[in-house]
Design an enzyme around this catalytic site. Structure first.
Site, PDB file in Angstrom:
ATOM      1  N   HIS A  60       0.847  -1.196   0.000  1.00  0.00           N
ATOM      2  CA  HIS A  60       0.000   0.000   0.000  1.00  0.00           C
ATOM      3  C   HIS A  60       0.877   1.239   0.000  1.00  0.00           C
ATOM      4  O   HIS A  60       2.104   1.147   0.132  1.00  0.00           O
ATOM      5  CB  HIS A  60      -0.984  -0.022   1.169  1.00  0.00           C
ATOM      6  CG  HIS A  60      -0.366   0.081   2.541  1.00  0.00           C
ATOM      7  ND1 HIS A  60       0.566  -0.816   3.019  1.00  0.00           N
ATOM      8  CD2 HIS A  60      -0.567   0.990   3.540  1.00  0.00           C
ATOM      9  CE1 HIS A  60       0.889  -0.463   4.259  1.00  0.00           C
ATOM     10  NE2 HIS A  60       0.241   0.631   4.593  1.00  0.00           N
ATOM     11  N   HIS A  62       1.254   3.829   2.023  1.00  0.00           N
ATOM     12  CA  HIS A  62       1.753   4.543   3.203  1.00  0.00           C
ATOM     13  C   HIS A  62       3.283   4.549   3.119  1.00  0.00           C
ATOM     14  O   HIS A  62       3.900   3.555   2.712  1.00  0.00           O
ATOM     15  CB  HIS A  62       1.283   3.876   4.498  1.00  0.00           C
ATOM     16  CG  HIS A  62      -0.128   4.246   4.865  1.00  0.00           C
ATOM     17  ND1 HIS A  62      -0.932   3.435   5.639  1.00  0.00           N
ATOM     18  CD2 HIS A  62      -0.868   5.345   4.564  1.00  0.00           C
ATOM     19  CE1 HIS A  62      -2.116   4.031   5.791  1.00  0.00           C
ATOM     20  NE2 HIS A  62      -2.103   5.189   5.148  1.00  0.00           N
ATOM     21  N   ASP A  64       5.805   4.257   5.034  1.00  0.00           N
ATOM     22  CA  ASP A  64       6.697   3.260   5.648  1.00  0.00           C
ATOM     23  C   ASP A  64       6.736   1.950   4.863  1.00  0.00           C
ATOM     24  O   ASP A  64       7.439   1.014   5.245  1.00  0.00           O
ATOM     25  CB  ASP A  64       6.349   3.016   7.133  1.00  0.00           C
ATOM     26  CG  ASP A  64       4.893   2.662   7.369  1.00  0.00           C
ATOM     27  OD1 ASP A  64       4.047   2.967   6.513  1.00  0.00           O
ATOM     28  OD2 ASP A  64       4.600   2.068   8.429  1.00  0.00           O
ATOM     29  N   HIS A  65       6.003   1.895   3.755  1.00  0.00           N
ATOM     30  CA  HIS A  65       6.024   0.692   2.914  1.00  0.00           C
ATOM     31  C   HIS A  65       6.557   0.941   1.508  1.00  0.00           C
ATOM     32  O   HIS A  65       6.758  -0.002   0.750  1.00  0.00           O
ATOM     33  CB  HIS A  65       4.634   0.057   2.850  1.00  0.00           C
ATOM     34  CG  HIS A  65       4.196  -0.468   4.176  1.00  0.00           C
ATOM     35  ND1 HIS A  65       4.222  -1.803   4.510  1.00  0.00           N
ATOM     36  CD2 HIS A  65       3.775   0.186   5.290  1.00  0.00           C
ATOM     37  CE1 HIS A  65       3.833  -1.949   5.761  1.00  0.00           C
ATOM     38  NE2 HIS A  65       3.547  -0.768   6.259  1.00  0.00           N
ATOM     39  N   HIS A 140      -7.262  -1.983   5.604  1.00  0.00           N
ATOM     40  CA  HIS A 140      -6.419  -0.954   6.204  1.00  0.00           C
ATOM     41  C   HIS A 140      -7.037   0.415   5.894  1.00  0.00           C
ATOM     42  O   HIS A 140      -8.072   0.486   5.261  1.00  0.00           O
ATOM     43  CB  HIS A 140      -4.993  -1.103   5.643  1.00  0.00           C
ATOM     44  CG  HIS A 140      -3.953  -0.337   6.376  1.00  0.00           C
ATOM     45  ND1 HIS A 140      -3.904  -0.242   7.749  1.00  0.00           N
ATOM     46  CD2 HIS A 140      -2.897   0.398   5.918  1.00  0.00           C
ATOM     47  CE1 HIS A 140      -2.864   0.506   8.089  1.00  0.00           C
ATOM     48  NE2 HIS A 140      -2.242   0.911   7.001  1.00  0.00           N
ATOM     49  N   ASP A 210      -0.381  -3.935   5.718  1.00  0.00           N
ATOM     50  CA  ASP A 210      -0.965  -3.681   7.017  1.00  0.00           C
ATOM     51  C   ASP A 210      -2.448  -4.034   6.979  1.00  0.00           C
ATOM     52  O   ASP A 210      -3.098  -3.830   5.973  1.00  0.00           O
ATOM     53  CB  ASP A 210      -0.854  -2.202   7.377  1.00  0.00           C
ATOM     54  CG  ASP A 210       0.580  -1.706   7.508  1.00  0.00           C
ATOM     55  OD1 ASP A 210       1.507  -2.502   7.369  1.00  0.00           O
ATOM     56  OD2 ASP A 210       0.761  -0.509   7.732  1.00  0.00           O
ATOM     57  N   HIS A 268       6.063  -5.509  11.940  1.00  0.00           N
ATOM     58  CA  HIS A 268       5.384  -4.205  11.872  1.00  0.00           C
ATOM     59  C   HIS A 268       5.070  -3.694  13.275  1.00  0.00           C
ATOM     60  O   HIS A 268       3.991  -3.142  13.544  1.00  0.00           O
ATOM     61  CB  HIS A 268       4.116  -4.272  11.010  1.00  0.00           C
ATOM     62  CG  HIS A 268       3.669  -2.920  10.530  1.00  0.00           C
ATOM     63  ND1 HIS A 268       2.724  -2.160  11.189  1.00  0.00           N
ATOM     64  CD2 HIS A 268       4.056  -2.163   9.483  1.00  0.00           C
ATOM     65  CE1 HIS A 268       2.547  -1.014  10.537  1.00  0.00           C
ATOM     66  NE2 HIS A 268       3.350  -0.993   9.502  1.00  0.00           N
TER      67      HIS A 268
END
Ligand SMILES: [Zn+2]
Length: 301
Positions: A60, A62, A64-65, A140, A210, A268
């Site tokens: 996805h 976001h 942090d990914h 998510h 997530d 995570h």
């Protein structure tokens, strides 16, 4: 299969921990799964050859990914890569990557192929002779997919003693390995199963991050050898899980139990916690076979 954890914490990179990224070696492939900031540095630390990465799967959008993706693409260009690069991820990933490259007037000299995902159902997105990759739709705050990596049923093993006894010509050995019945040198049809044994059991790996607790994924990941399931929170912060659409260690364990997986990998983690042992303890109240991901750790299965 070999899984290398490049980063397994949520939110922000810190001095000693990284955000989400993993490398899965399966048959001849080197699949990169998520690409948090600094992923290329971790790839170098682990001496993973950049050119072997031909497929990147992003769960996805976001940061942090995937904040490491543009940097990695750019480095590939500087290293004069010529190999095609396939990127799988949510719709929008092409726009975000190409906008940055366009504004920098910086195009790749290799082929960048985007596979944008929009389906709410599990779909087959990659397949070759040995491996399949399917999406695992997650729940998510924004559109998110996990990924299921599956080896296909391998070749059958020839019992050479029995094959010779059956007077089968060597020219047919390949057909036998592929599971076909063949005619021997006396003109008799030989039943494949009488001279071969099943090959190695195909392995599978499910990556789920997530997501909040989502039982709908259980049938998709049923009997998977190894399941990575996010566990952002411990029980004392369970009230935050539905709000932020993340999971607790216990919820990850509950999914693992229902799906009857072999091993559960946790990751995570929220950066608010000091150590990781409590994640394992809480998960093991529900599901016994739990391992903690840590940056730099490898798992062979
Ligand atoms: Zn997220």
């Amino acid at each position: 299969m070999k899984l290398t954890i490049l980063g397994c914490y949520s939110a922000t990179p810190r001095a000693l921990t990284n955000t989400t990224s993993q490398v899965l070696e399966i048959n001849n492939h080197m699949f990169l799964i998520d690409c948090g900031e600094g992923t290329q540095v971790e790839l170098r630390k682990h001496k993973i050859k950049f050119n072997r990465i031909k497929h990147i799967f992003i769960s996805h959008l976001h940061g942090d990914h995937f904040f490491g993706l543009v940097g990695l693409i750019s480095t590939f260009r500087l290293l004069t890569r010529e190999t095609d690069l396939h990127i799988y991820g949510p719709k929008g990933i092409k726009e975000v990557v190409t906008l940055q490259m366009k504004l920098a007037d910086s195009w790749t000299n290799y082929k960048l192929i985007f596979h944008e995902l929009t389906s709410e159902n599990s779909e087959l997105i990659f397949e070759d002779e040995e491996v399949q990759v399917l999406t695992i739709p997650l729940n998510h705050r924004i559109y998110t997919n996990g990924y299921l990596f599956k080896e296909k049923e391998g070749n059958r093993k020839l019992d050479i003693g029995l094959v010779e006894e059956a007077n089968i010509n060597i020219a047919y050995y390949r057909k036998l390995a592929q599971g076909f019945d063949v005619v021997n040198d006396d003109g008799v049809l030989i039943n494949n199963k009488t001279v071969t044994k099943p090959g190695l059991k195909p392995k599978s790996y499910a990556f789920c991050s997530d997501t909040m607790y989502k039982e709908d994924i259980v049938p998709i990941i049923k009997n998977t050898d190894v399941l990575y399931h996010e566990s952002t929170f411990l029980e004392k912060h369970a009230y935050l899980a539905p709000k932020t659409k993340h999971s607790t260690a216990k919820e990850a364990a509950s999914i693992a139990k229902q799906a009857n997986v072999g091993t559960l990998l946790l990751g995570h983690y929220s950066t608010r916690y000091e150590g990781l042992n409590a994640f394992k303890q809480e998960a093991q109240e529900i599901f016994e076979n739990v391992e903690l991901c840590e940056d730099g750790k490898t798992f062979n299965f």
